[in-house]
Write an enzyme that holds these catalytic residues in place. Structure first.
Site, PDB file in Angstrom:
ATOM      1  N   HIS A 270     -26.833  25.834  23.484  1.00 41.17           N
ATOM      2  CA  HIS A 270     -26.004  24.972  24.348  1.00 41.17           C
ATOM      3  C   HIS A 270     -25.967  25.630  25.730  1.00 41.17           C
ATOM      4  O   HIS A 270     -27.023  25.847  26.329  1.00 41.17           O
ATOM      5  CB  HIS A 270     -24.642  24.825  23.669  1.00 41.17           C
ATOM      6  N   HIS A 309     -33.936  18.204  24.480  1.00 41.24           N
ATOM      7  CA  HIS A 309     -32.552  17.767  24.473  1.00 41.24           C
ATOM      8  C   HIS A 309     -32.335  16.802  23.325  1.00 41.24           C
ATOM      9  O   HIS A 309     -33.235  16.014  23.017  1.00 41.24           O
ATOM     10  CB  HIS A 309     -32.186  17.081  25.805  1.00 41.24           C
ATOM     11  N   ASP A 365     -30.710  23.302  32.084  1.00 43.73           N
ATOM     12  CA  ASP A 365     -30.666  24.761  32.166  1.00 43.73           C
ATOM     13  C   ASP A 365     -31.964  25.387  32.642  1.00 43.73           C
ATOM     14  O   ASP A 365     -32.010  26.596  32.883  1.00 43.73           O
ATOM     15  CB  ASP A 365     -30.318  25.343  30.786  1.00 43.73           C
TER      16      ASP A 365
HETATM   17  N1  CMC Z   1     -39.301  24.618  22.411  1.00 40.64           N
HETATM   18  C1  CMC Z   1     -40.207  24.388  21.435  1.00 40.64           C
HETATM   19  N2  CMC Z   1     -40.050  23.444  20.487  1.00 40.64           N
HETATM   20  C2  CMC Z   1     -38.923  22.736  20.508  1.00 40.64           C
HETATM   21  C3  CMC Z   1     -37.931  22.923  21.502  1.00 40.64           C
HETATM   22  C4  CMC Z   1     -38.157  23.905  22.473  1.00 40.64           C
HETATM   23  N3  CMC Z   1     -37.270  24.133  23.437  1.00 40.64           N
HETATM   24  N4  CMC Z   1     -36.923  22.061  21.283  1.00 40.64           N
HETATM   25  C5  CMC Z   1     -37.256  21.351  20.209  1.00 40.64           C
HETATM   26  N5  CMC Z   1     -38.463  21.763  19.731  1.00 40.64           N
HETATM   27  C6  CMC Z   1     -39.220  21.196  18.606  1.00 40.64           C
HETATM   28  C7  CMC Z   1     -38.642  21.623  17.277  1.00 40.64           C
HETATM   29  O1  CMC Z   1     -39.237  22.796  16.794  1.00 40.64           O
HETATM   30  C8  CMC Z   1     -38.955  20.419  16.427  1.00 40.64           C
HETATM   31  O2  CMC Z   1     -40.323  20.460  16.082  1.00 40.64           O
HETATM   32  P1  CMC Z   1     -40.827  19.983  14.618  1.00 40.64           P
HETATM   33  O3  CMC Z   1     -40.505  18.522  14.575  1.00 40.64           O
HETATM   34  O4  CMC Z   1     -42.274  20.300  14.606  1.00 40.64           O
HETATM   35  O5  CMC Z   1     -40.023  20.790  13.629  1.00 40.64           O
HETATM   36  C9  CMC Z   1     -38.780  19.231  17.375  1.00 40.64           C
HETATM   37  O6  CMC Z   1     -39.058  19.776  18.676  1.00 40.64           O
HETATM   38  C10 CMC Z   1     -37.401  18.613  17.367  1.00 40.64           C
HETATM   39  O7  CMC Z   1     -36.454  19.648  17.589  1.00 40.64           O
HETATM   40  P2  CMC Z   1     -34.966  19.647  17.040  1.00 40.64           P
HETATM   41  O8  CMC Z   1     -34.515  21.052  16.910  1.00 40.64           O
HETATM   42  O9  CMC Z   1     -34.885  18.751  15.833  1.00 40.64           O
HETATM   43  O10 CMC Z   1     -34.230  18.926  18.222  1.00 40.64           O
HETATM   44  P3  CMC Z   1     -32.660  18.890  18.450  1.00 40.64           P
HETATM   45  O11 CMC Z   1     -32.347  17.590  19.063  1.00 40.64           O
HETATM   46  O12 CMC Z   1     -31.936  19.270  17.219  1.00 40.64           O
HETATM   47  O13 CMC Z   1     -32.457  20.119  19.483  1.00 40.64           O
HETATM   48  C11 CMC Z   1     -32.098  21.367  21.436  1.00 40.64           C
HETATM   49  C12 CMC Z   1     -32.126  19.960  20.815  1.00 40.64           C
HETATM   50  C13 CMC Z   1     -31.608  21.295  22.871  1.00 40.64           C
HETATM   51  C14 CMC Z   1     -31.125  22.253  20.634  1.00 40.64           C
HETATM   52  C15 CMC Z   1     -33.517  21.982  21.364  1.00 40.64           C
HETATM   53  O14 CMC Z   1     -34.425  21.166  22.091  1.00 40.64           O
HETATM   54  C16 CMC Z   1     -33.581  23.427  21.845  1.00 40.64           C
HETATM   55  O15 CMC Z   1     -33.345  24.336  21.058  1.00 40.64           O
HETATM   56  N6  CMC Z   1     -33.917  23.658  23.173  1.00 40.64           N
HETATM   57  C17 CMC Z   1     -33.926  25.007  23.695  1.00 40.64           C
HETATM   58  C18 CMC Z   1     -32.517  25.423  24.041  1.00 40.64           C
HETATM   59  C19 CMC Z   1     -32.007  24.710  25.282  1.00 40.64           C
HETATM   60  O16 CMC Z   1     -32.688  24.640  26.298  1.00 40.64           O
HETATM   61  N7  CMC Z   1     -30.757  24.242  25.199  1.00 40.64           N
HETATM   62  C20 CMC Z   1     -30.078  23.593  26.320  1.00 40.64           C
HETATM   63  C21 CMC Z   1     -29.832  22.142  26.073  1.00 40.64           C
HETATM   64  S1  CMC Z   1     -29.298  21.256  27.543  1.00 40.64           S
HETATM   65  C22 CMC Z   1     -27.775  21.924  27.978  1.00 40.64           C
HETATM   66  C23 CMC Z   1     -26.768  21.948  26.906  1.00 40.64           C
HETATM   67  O17 CMC Z   1     -26.654  21.016  26.107  1.00 40.64           O
HETATM   68  O18 CMC Z   1     -26.028  22.909  26.866  1.00 40.64           O
END
Ligand code: CMC
Length: 431
Positions: A270, A309, A365
């Site tokens: 987050h 996201h 971010d």
């Molecule tokens: N880098 C590489 N792969 C990723 C990333 C990433 N940053 N984000 C998602 N994926 C992949 C993930 O491995 C999955 O792949 P597969 O389908 O092959 O297993 C697919 O994309 C879907 O990911 P998810 O984890 O199901 O997606 P989510 O909606 O649960 O997660 C998220 C959203 C923001 C937690 C995630 O994209 C992430 O961890 N990003 C990096 C951390 C980040 O930048 N966070 C800030 C978010 S914006 C500000 C805020 O909200 O605070």
């Protein structure tokens, strides 16, 4: 005969052959309506399984609108782009809280109310002195925000709207003071007290950077910080806001509820992502290392921080605005050398099948950390700046939740997967 359109959902339970008709309103069915679907009288009734609330609306809200596919973000109907360009942070905070942009008289009252409460009890300084020199600023923030509740026991009276207003004002006023004191504590610098002749941002920056009462404000950097805070001010039912609503639904005081939001924001998935982005850029170190780093991410060894996201699947409109702001800041401070790596990382990722397929784009971010670093904030302080920005959103959502007759104490259901009933085994008989 043509089928007559009806706002209902017909469900047939193939276990029993029975059919049910559930009303659809605002694109949703009520989860509790599913409870009528039972195999027999002893059956609890059908539930939905939705870890992480991927497809469950937990409230009705009139505050923030997001269309993730089209990259749209609006506060109370106003596009984020217009607010970032034209509004002040306190105007936005008022808009989120009250539903309308303030008139001049309303804004003057709002600003004065907040200015009147900027000081914190000096006992807070004693708490801070108890923290080690290298304590993480977000850890200190969680603790001191929660501690504010002990100074204002009347804040427990959450049923009284006038009382809630005073506590919201206090939080808006004291939060930057706490954040600035924490900044000074980390540096071992004496605390700089609030100056009510300055505006909200000017006062916050002054409390962080003034030495010996002297600080030459840089209006470009202050406006850039203000824009960043506006972009972070609310984001509907994100992790920290859900925490504030969920904890607040127990009718605890707002300081305790908001401190739970700060705790949720601390996490690297987050608000902590801005800090993680800088650590990632440091780890990469050089443009030449980017392909190897991307290969590791694609192999599932870590994530590209600042990408992806839960809601935005085409682009994050905040990231676009932040990238623009970054150049205004770098014109003042000089280019952040890590920008080159970030730009190249973005370019490669946006062309890579792995990221395209998963709809992963830079989020808020990705660039904010580079700006904060150029402004001289240490990496572990970035998320505190996010928290200062998000506070008005937490407060508006808390207020909305308490005024909503549909809301009750948050209490999700579970699917029990543990053992069936069994008898206690004395310790000598255990294997
Ligand atoms: N880098 C590489 N792969 C990723 C990333 C990433 N940053 N984000 C998602 N994926 C992949 C993930 O491995 C999955 O792949 P597969 O389908 O092959 O297993 C697919 O994309 C879907 O990911 P998810 O984890 O199901 O997606 P989510 O909606 O649960 O997660 C998220 C959203 C923001 C937690 C995630 O994209 C992430 O961890 N990003 C990096 C951390 C980040 O930048 N966070 C800030 C978010 S914006 C500000 C805020 O909200 O605070």
């Amino acid at each position: 005969m043509a089928l007559m359109a009806k706002d209902t959902l017909s469900i047939t339970d193939n276990r029993t052959g029975k059919s049910y008709e559930l009303p659809i309103a605002e694109g949703t069915i009520k989860a509790v309506d599913l409870r009528n679907i039972k195999v027999d009288d002893d059956d609890f009734g059908l539930m939905t399984y939705d870890p992480a609330f991927m497809n469950t609306a937990a409230c009705r809200s009139a505050i923030t609108f997001i269309d993730g596919d089209r990259g749209i973000l609006r506060y109370r109907g106003y596009p984020i782009e217009q607010l970032a360009e034209k509004a002040t942070f306190l105007e936005v905070a008022y808009l989120l809280a009250e539903g309308e942009l303030p008139t001049q008289a309303q804004l003057d009252k709002w600003t004065n109310d907040i200015k009147y409460h900027t000081y914190v009890h000096t006992n807070i300084i004693k708490f801070l002195e108890g923290f080690r020199y290298d304590a993480h600023p977000m850890g200190m923030m969680v603790g001191t925000v929660a501690a504010l509740s002990t100074f204002y026991p009347a804040a427990k009276n959450i049923a009284d709207p006038a009382n809630r207003y005073v506590q919201r004002i206090r939080l808006m006023a004291k939060f930057p003071t706490l954040a600035a004191f924490i900044f000074r504590h980390s540096r071992g610098l004496p605390y700089e007290f609030p100056r009510n002749d300055l505006d909200y941002i000017g006062n916050y920056v002054n409390m962080m950077f003034s030495i010996g009462g002297l600080h030459k404000p840089n209006k470009v950097l202050q406006r850039a910080l203000e824009i960043l805070l506006i972009l972070h001010a609310d984001h509907e039912q994100n992790c920290s806001t859900s925490a504030v609503r969920s904890v607040g639904s127990s009718h605890v005081d707002p300081y305790s509820a908001v401190s739970s939001g700060v705790a949720a924001l601390y996490g690297p998935l987050h608000g902590g992502a801005n800090e993680a982005v800088l650590e990632m850029l440091d780890e990469i170190g050089d443009k030449k290392q980017i392909p190897a780093f991307i290969a590791k991410v694609k192999a599932g060894e870590g994530r590209l921080m600042g990408f992806g996201h839960r809601v935005y699947k085409s682009y994050d409109p905040r990231a676009k605005l932040i990238k623009k702001t970054a150049y205004d800041v770098f014109a003042e401070t000089g280019l952040n050398p890590k920008l080159e790596i970030a730009l190249e990382l973005e370019r490669i990722a946006l062309e890579d099948e792995y990221f395209i397929k998963r709809k992963l784009y830079p989020n808020v971010d990705f660039y904010s950390g580079l700006i904060y670093q150029a402004m001289s904030y240490p990496t572990d302080y970035f998320t505190v700046l996010f928290a200062v920005g998000r506070l008005p959103g937490w407060l508006a959502q808390w207020e909305e939740m308490l005024s909503d007759k549909d809301q009750k104490i948050a209490r999700p259901r579970q699917i029990y997967t543990g053992p069936a009933a069994r008898d206690f085994v004395p310790i000598v008989a255990r294997k």
